[in-house]
Scaffold this motif. Structure first.
Motif, PDB file in Angstrom:
ATOM      1  N   ARG A  29       0.819  -1.213   0.000  1.00 58.71           N
ATOM      2  CA  ARG A  29       0.000   0.000   0.000  1.00 58.71           C
ATOM      3  C   ARG A  29       0.857   1.270   0.000  1.00 58.71           C
ATOM      4  N   THR A  58      -7.673   9.024   6.452  1.00 57.15           N
ATOM      5  CA  THR A  58      -8.377   8.199   5.465  1.00 57.15           C
ATOM      6  C   THR A  58      -7.497   7.040   5.000  1.00 57.15           C
ATOM      7  N   GLN A  59      -6.232   7.318   4.676  1.00 53.74           N
ATOM      8  CA  GLN A  59      -5.314   6.268   4.232  1.00 53.74           C
ATOM      9  C   GLN A  59      -5.125   5.209   5.316  1.00 53.74           C
ATOM     10  N   GLU A  61      -7.130   4.485   7.786  1.00 53.86           N
ATOM     11  CA  GLU A  61      -8.370   3.730   7.967  1.00 53.86           C
ATOM     12  C   GLU A  61      -8.506   2.663   6.882  1.00 53.86           C
ATOM     13  N   GLN A  62      -8.113   2.980   5.661  1.00 55.53           N
ATOM     14  CA  GLN A  62      -8.159   1.982   4.587  1.00 55.53           C
ATOM     15  C   GLN A  62      -7.213   0.825   4.872  1.00 55.53           C
ATOM     16  N   ILE A  63      -6.004   1.143   5.313  1.00 52.09           N
ATOM     17  CA  ILE A  63      -5.054   0.065   5.593  1.00 52.09           C
ATOM     18  C   ILE A  63      -5.483  -0.726   6.821  1.00 52.09           C
ATOM     19  N   LYS A  65      -8.525  -1.435   7.643  1.00 51.98           N
ATOM     20  CA  LYS A  65      -9.543  -2.368   7.151  1.00 51.98           C
ATOM     21  C   LYS A  65      -8.906  -3.547   6.421  1.00 51.98           C
ATOM     22  N   GLN A  66      -7.837  -3.285   5.673  1.00 51.77           N
ATOM     23  CA  GLN A  66      -7.131  -4.363   4.982  1.00 51.77           C
ATOM     24  C   GLN A  66      -6.431  -5.298   5.979  1.00 51.77           C
TER      25      GLN A  66
END
Length: 173
Positions: A29, A58-59, A61-63, A65-66
């Protein structure tokens, strides 16, 4: 939104390859991991992992979730905005002579650090505290000559009754 350092805490299964899968996910990522510390938790067969990485909310939070999708991850949280206690451990080997040893000891004392090894030409200092404290001690010892240093990276826990642990609902994945 500006990038900032985030502290992510994950409860993971004690299985081979978990650390590698986590680090690989961050790498894929495009995140650089500033520090990563892993150790046993209060629950048998589970470890607590603290990862410090830079990114926007935001970044991150995306990672997060991954990371949550990795099979051996029980729970993961970005605890940056919570009221947390952070600590780091450092061992610093400093050149020391008979002439400057007492000055080094005074500096170590001021920082409530410990001298854990002494030889004819050096002392090894153990320091525990937040990153700024460890950085400040390092900067004061630097003029004497740093021979070696190692740091654990940040570990963190929420203050008070807040917890980041497996609950009955979060059984084995």
């Amino acid at each position: 939104m500006a990038a900032a350092k985030h502290t992510i805490v994950a409860l993971v299964a004690d299985r081979p390859g978990v650390l590698n899968r986590m680090a690989s996910l961050f790498r894929r990522r495009g995140f650089n991991i500033d520090s990563i510390a892993v150790g046993h938790s209060e629950t048998p067969h589970l470890s607590r992992m603290t990862i410090v990485a830079e990114g926007t909310t935001t970044q991150v939070e995306q990672i997060r979730k991954q990371v949550e999708k990795i099979i051996d991850v029980i729970r993961v949280q970005d605890i940056t905005s919570q009221d947390i206690v952070t600590r780091e451990l450092a061992l610093i080997k400093v050149k020391a002579t008979a002439e400057n040893r007492s000055e080094i000891m005074q500096i170590v004392d001021i920082f409530r650090a410990k001298i854990v090894d002494v030889s004819a030409g050096s002392v090894m200092v153990e320091a525990t505290g937040d990153e700024e404290k460890v950085d400040s001690l390092y900067n004061l010892l630097k003029p004497f000559g740093i021979m070696e240093m190692t740091r654990t990276g940040r570990i963190a826990m929420p203050r008070g009754d807040q917890v980041n642990r497996r609950t009955d609902v979060e059984s084995e994945k």
